[in-house]
Design a protein around this motif. Structure first.
Motif, PDB file in Angstrom:
ATOM      1  N   ALA A 148      -6.160  -8.722  -4.648  1.00  0.00           N
ATOM      2  CA  ALA A 148      -5.167  -7.993  -3.831  1.00  0.00           C
ATOM      3  C   ALA A 148      -3.801  -8.817  -3.947  1.00  0.00           C
ATOM      4  N   LYS A 149      -4.009 -10.152  -3.457  1.00  0.00           N
ATOM      5  CA  LYS A 149      -2.910 -11.019  -3.262  1.00  0.00           C
ATOM      6  C   LYS A 149      -2.132 -11.166  -4.545  1.00  0.00           C
ATOM      7  N   LEU A 160       0.137  -8.387  -4.966  1.00  0.00           N
ATOM      8  CA  LEU A 160       0.970  -8.376  -4.149  1.00  0.00           C
ATOM      9  C   LEU A 160       2.219  -9.328  -4.663  1.00  0.00           C
ATOM     10  N   GLU A 161       1.671 -10.432  -5.197  1.00  0.00           N
ATOM     11  CA  GLU A 161       2.614 -11.607  -5.643  1.00  0.00           C
ATOM     12  C   GLU A 161       3.347 -11.018  -6.989  1.00  0.00           C
ATOM     13  N   LYS A 181       6.189  -8.829  -5.274  1.00  0.00           N
ATOM     14  CA  LYS A 181       7.183  -9.467  -4.467  1.00  0.00           C
ATOM     15  C   LYS A 181       7.698 -10.926  -5.336  1.00  0.00           C
ATOM     16  N   SER A 236       2.005 -14.544  -1.115  1.00  0.00           N
ATOM     17  CA  SER A 236       2.345 -13.747   0.227  1.00  0.00           C
ATOM     18  C   SER A 236       1.561 -14.821   1.233  1.00  0.00           C
ATOM     19  N   ILE A 255      -3.019  -6.838   3.598  1.00  0.00           N
ATOM     20  CA  ILE A 255      -2.740  -6.976   2.261  1.00  0.00           C
ATOM     21  C   ILE A 255      -2.563  -5.734   1.688  1.00  0.00           C
ATOM     22  N   GLU A 302       0.533  -3.492   2.457  1.00  0.00           N
ATOM     23  CA  GLU A 302       1.481  -4.132   1.865  1.00  0.00           C
ATOM     24  C   GLU A 302       1.487  -3.588   0.370  1.00  0.00           C
ATOM     25  N   ILE A 303       0.341  -3.542  -0.289  1.00  0.00           N
ATOM     26  CA  ILE A 303       0.281  -3.113  -1.633  1.00  0.00           C
ATOM     27  C   ILE A 303       0.545  -1.729  -1.678  1.00  0.00           C
ATOM     28  N   HIS A 361       4.179  -0.939  -1.696  1.00  0.00           N
ATOM     29  CA  HIS A 361       4.833  -1.518  -2.855  1.00  0.00           C
ATOM     30  C   HIS A 361       4.787  -0.498  -4.057  1.00  0.00           C
ATOM     31  N   SER A 415      -5.939   2.213  -2.360  1.00  0.00           N
ATOM     32  CA  SER A 415      -4.596   1.562  -1.983  1.00  0.00           C
ATOM     33  C   SER A 415      -3.571   1.702  -3.143  1.00  0.00           C
TER      34      SER A 415
END
Length: 971
Positions: free
Chosen positions: A189-190, A193-194, A197, A201, A209, A212-213, A216, A243
């Motif tokens: 998940a991180k 997200l990275e 972005k 994160s 997390i 946020e996903i 996005h 998600s």
């Protein structure tokens, strides 16, 4: 295990563990035999004095047995003490933590110039991701899976697709994640997200997390590639996938995995599962030669081409193997060095062990212990051997790999194990059987076989004798537990097998030489290799074979699997076999000289599979006592003699676990219908095929005046789940068994040589019937509407929807000698609303000289694809091309054959000069094989055979064309 001392110590420990197992098994076997003998003696009701003598004899035997077992245990304990001392001497520590295999971290970058082949596969996958028909079957976020064995190029293909220009343009955001094992959902998940972005994160907490996903991905068309997925835990994936579902339509998830179960858990449907095949030989050679010829002159390369192609073939289409061997050959300058690589086994090449086997070990490492045992055992088979699923399960059973797992039947557990290994890409489908919905034959990739040999090189031994040379035996393998002997020559090389005293499996391959020469060595083999649990003495396709088994076979107390298939001269089995109380499988297929089974067969109480089909012409009877074998699941043939010295139908009563096929022959000798009722066939829920043969066994007088086959057939009511039924030599004028029309799953029926039958039963009522064979009905004069199974009320109600033979595809009146059959009655005007055989594909009429015409519902049947008429002159004349009375009615049928002459082949795919043009069934369609009738052609005429392939239709790796005259080539 990397340390040699540890490896040797573990080998010693495993050897002793095998010995312990053998001692315990011998103890249990002797106890069981003693119990069987005790029960038999009690049943005989001996006088008191004889009972006392038997008790003293039994006590003496047990005392000797106790001493013998105690002596063996003492020896085993001494070995264990020595091994324990070595452990302390080498200061081996016992830890539960196991070092995990190294896993490579992948990225999305790839050099296209380093890739050979995969163009077609790339186009298919790109089309699945971005094509017009890539809607994903209505799924919100479709998951497409690339599946295949380790080293086959799944990651490479995913990289090619990921970097394809069409994919770059189609998706607003592409993300590559190397998942590997364990499946860490927080890390994944991180990383997602990275990717959005562009920086790391700082968010903490899974929920934050994922939220946020979600924000996005909303409104974006996303491609997420998850490479190298292993986890079968669906809960770790579900929240992350949820998600991602807020991205815009057209988004995709692409995963690579070795395990079909993982693909299904991740949400892949069958249409989105892409099974990756190996490379062609040409592609494999291109990949290997690019590395091997780096820095060489053209002359040097051409000098090595012939050997190089053979080495490429050794890779069996596996890209990783081609890369590794190509890198190895780069530093081999001479032909001799290249030849040495070609002649070496893959597992003997150091570079292969270091670089090729680790990816395969990852798959092996993930297996539970029981599956490791099962797949490791497959190292005993010769490379390239076709494996039959059911046989392999019986071999696993013989080694006790399936015992004590759960309360289920061992065969069911074995099937689950096999399916699990198949889903994990250890086995490959070999070919399907048209008569079977499932593929039952499999192969193992040669590289996987090499890997297993490397794992089992001290436990499995492969011996090949040829050119009258002595077998060369590695002394380190003399404690091997499983062995295969490939007999390319007969004597004198067999005796070397006796050096392997600890063998548990001995598979003797007689494909090259018949088994007759083994008779000289069998007594010694049975006397010395007493640890055997599996023994394969099956014969090849030879008429000559062993004629008898020596009495010494009774010494193989551990034996669980005995295969005597195709020993066509084998006439009898020794009574000593009845002492093999552990025997589970006895294969006697095609032993067509075998006259009888041993009288004491009832003592083999653990027997589960008695495969005696194709012995019906020689086997006279089944001995009494067969009813005591309550574990029997396979009894292919049951012969009834109708006398008190042999088994009767009532002995089938206790065999409730019978499954698959059961043929009962000699029913013509049965006069007592109550015996048939005692058989209670209806309670044998596992039966799928039942063959009832109403002939009379050899040596018996006909009792025609006492027979009532109609009542006997009624009493032999099968289970409702029966799928195939055959009735032969039935002697009553009608078949009126009430149970027949209740068999709703019945897909095949054969009625053969029912010489007194005057009318056919109403088989049109059977909803699942797909194929029907009728032959030898010499008294049938007409086939009327009753054959359709339509009730009078249905005929009188034209508004109702009535379908007769709703599933029938194949109908044969073949080799029938139907001399009296004149009329196949057409429908009357009152019956025209009835739909008849709407799915009929093929119709065969053979030897029906008086049959006047085919009914209109056959002639006008638009589903009919094949019509074959022979030795039926009236029909042949009516169907004559262009001039026959019925020609216009049947001219729509694509394939018509009259008296062995094909008068019509109306197929749009066949054009002049043998040119075949194929249209795609769907975009993921793969052409595997073409068959061409080469009648009238020469072997050199292959230039006339061409394949025109449309852009959406791709040839698979196995580009093989076969023809009916035996010539073969590659396209």
């Amino acid at each position: 295990v990397k340390d040699a001392n540890v490896r040797n110590w573990l080998k010693k420990l495993k050897d002793v563990a095998y010995d312990v197992d053998d001692v315990v098994d011998e103890w249990n076997s002797e106890k069981l035999k003693s119990q069987i003998e005790k029960e038999q003696k009690e049943a005989r009701n001996f006088p008191l004095l004889k009972k006392m003598r038997n008790s003293i004899s039994s006590f003496t035997f047990q005392t000797i047995l106790y001493y013998k077992i105690a002596s063996k245990l003492s020896g085993v304990n001494e070995q264990l003490d020595s091994i324990a001392t070595e452990k302390d001497r080498y200061k081996f520590g016992l830890e539960k933590v196991v070092e995990e295999p190294r896993r490579l971290i992948t990225a999305s970058f790839i050099d296209d110039e380093e890739v050979y082949g995969r163009c077609q596969e790339t186009e298919i996958l790109v089309n699945m991701l971005v094509g017009n028909n890539s809607s994903g079957g209505g799924l919100k976020l479709p998951v497409i899976s690339i599946m295949g064995m380790g080293g086959i190029g799944k990651t490479t293909l995913a990289q090619l697709v990921y970097n394809h220009s069409d994919v770059e343009c189609h998706f607003g955001k592409r993300i590559w994640i190397c998942v590997s094992d364990p499946f860490d959902e927080i890390r994944i998940a991180k990383e997602i997200l990275e990717a959005f972005k562009g920086e790391s994160s700082n968010l903490v907490g899974k929920d934050n997390i994922l939220q946020e996903i979600r924000s996005h991905v909303s409104g974006k068309k996303v491609l997420l590639v998850l490479d190298d997925v292993w986890s079968e835990d669906a809960t770790r994936w579900e929240q992350l996938k949820t998600s991602l579902k807020h991205c815009s339509p057209g988004s995709r998830i692409l995963i690579t995995t070795r395990n079909e179960k993982v693909a299904i858990i991740m949400g892949t449907t069958s249409s989105n599962l892409f099974l990756l095949n190996t490379l062609s030989l040409e592609e494999c050679w291109s990949l290997l030669s690019r590395r091997a010829y780096y820095g060489r002159t053209r002359e040097e390369s051409e000098n090595l081409d012939d050997i190089g192609w053979k080495i490429a073939e050794k890779c069996q289409g596996l890209p990783l193997a081609a890369k590794i061997l190509g890198g190895l050959l780069r530093f081999k300058r001479t032909r001799e060095q290249w030849q040495n690589v070609l002649d070496s086994e893959m597992w003997d090449i150091e570079e292969a062990e270091q670089d090729l086997f680790p990816p395969l070990f990852l798959s092996y490492y993930e297996l539970p212990l029981v599956l490791k045992q099962c797949i490791s055992y497959c190292a005993v088979f010769p490379k390239g051997m076709i494996l039959r699923k059911n046989e392999l399960i019986k071999l696993w059973m013989a080694q006790d790999y399936l015992k004590g797992v759960r309360c289920e039947e061992m065969e069911i557990v074995g099937e689950e194990y096999f399916d699990e290994l198949h889903m994990r890409s250890f086995f490959q489908d070999f070919r399907g059987d048209e008569l079977d919905s499932g593929i039952m034959k499999y192969k193992m990739h040669d590289i996987i076989h090499d890997f297993l040999l490397a794992l089992m090189k001290t436990e499995c031994v492969m011996l090949v004798n040829h050119d009258s040379e002595e077998l060369k035996v590695d002394l380190s393998c003399e404690s091997a537990r499983h062995g295969t002997l490939i007999r390319k020559e007969a004597a004198p090389t067999e005796p070397n097998i006796f050096r392997f005293r600890k063998l548990r499996s001995l598979l003797i391959d007689s494909s090259y030489h018949d088994t007759s020469s083994l008779r000289l060595y069998l007594p010694r083999l049975f006397d010395q290799l007493t640890c055997l649990r599996t023994l394969n003495l099956s014969n090849g396709l030879f008429r000559n074979s062993i004629e008898e088994l020596p009495d010494e076979i009774g010494k193989l107390v551990h034996l669980r699997y005995l295969n005597l298939k195709n020993n066509k001269k084998l006439k009898e089995l020794p009574e000593s076999m009845c002492g093999l109380c552990n025997l589970q499988t006895l294969n006697l297929k095609w032993c067509d000289s075998l006259k009888e089974l041993p009288c004491g067969i009832g003592k083999i109480i653990n027997l589960r599979h008695l495969e005696n089909d194709q012995t019906n012409l020689s086997l006279m009877a089944i001995p009494k006592g067969i009813g005591r074998l309550t574990n029997l699941q396979t009894l292919s043939l049951f012969v009834v003699m109708g006398n008190s010295d042999t088994s009767s139908l009532g002995d089938l009563q206790n065999l409730v676990h019978l499954r698959g096929l059961l043929k009962i022959s000699g029913l013509g000798a049965v006069c007592d219908v109550t015996e048939a009722m005692k058989a209670e066939l209806e309670n044998k829920k596992g039966l799928r095929t039942l063959i009832l043969d109403f002939t009379i066994s050899k040596g018996l007088m006909s009792n025609r005046w006492q027979r009532d086959d109609g009542r006997l057939l009624e009493a032999l009511r099968p289970p409702p789940c029966l799928e195939e039924l055959e009735i032969w030599w039935y002697s009553s004028p009608t078949i009126s068994a009430n149970w027949m029309m209740g068999l709703t799953k019945l897909s095949h029926v054969s009625l053969g040589y029912c010489l007194h039958l005057k009318s056919l039963p109403p088989l049109g009522k059977l909803p699942s019937l797909e194929s029907l064979y009728i032959g030898g009905m010499s008294r049938v004069e007409k086939v009327s509407v009753e054959f359709l199974g339509v009730e009078r009320e249905e005929i009188l109600a034209p508004s109702s929807s009535v379908i007769a033979f709703p599933s029938l595809k194949h109908l044969e009146f073949e080799f029938s000698d139907l001399e009296e059959w004149e009329d196949w009655m057409p429908l009357t005007s009152r019956e025209e609303h009835i739909s008849i055989m709407p799915r009929l594909c093929s119709l065969t009429i053979n030897s029906c000289p008086k049959l006047k015409a085919l009914p209109c519902y056959v002639l006008h049947n638009t589903s009919l694809k094949q019509l074959n008429i022979s030795q039926s002159p009236i029909l042949s004349e009516r169907c004559r091309k262009e001039t026959g009375e019925d020609w216009l009615k049947i001219s729509h049928i694509p394939s018509i054959m009259i008296d062995s002459v094909r008068i019509q082949v109306n197929c749009s795919s066949v054009e002049e000069f043998g040119v075949l043009q194929f249209q795609p069934l769907h975009r993921n369609c793969v052409l595997r094989q073409v068959t061409w009738d080469a009648t009238g052609k020469k072997e050199g005429d292959w230039s006339m055979l061409c394949l025109f392939v449309s852009q959406d239709f791709f040839l698979s790796r196995r580009r093989q064309v076969c023809c009916t005259k035996g010539y073969r080539t590659k396209v």
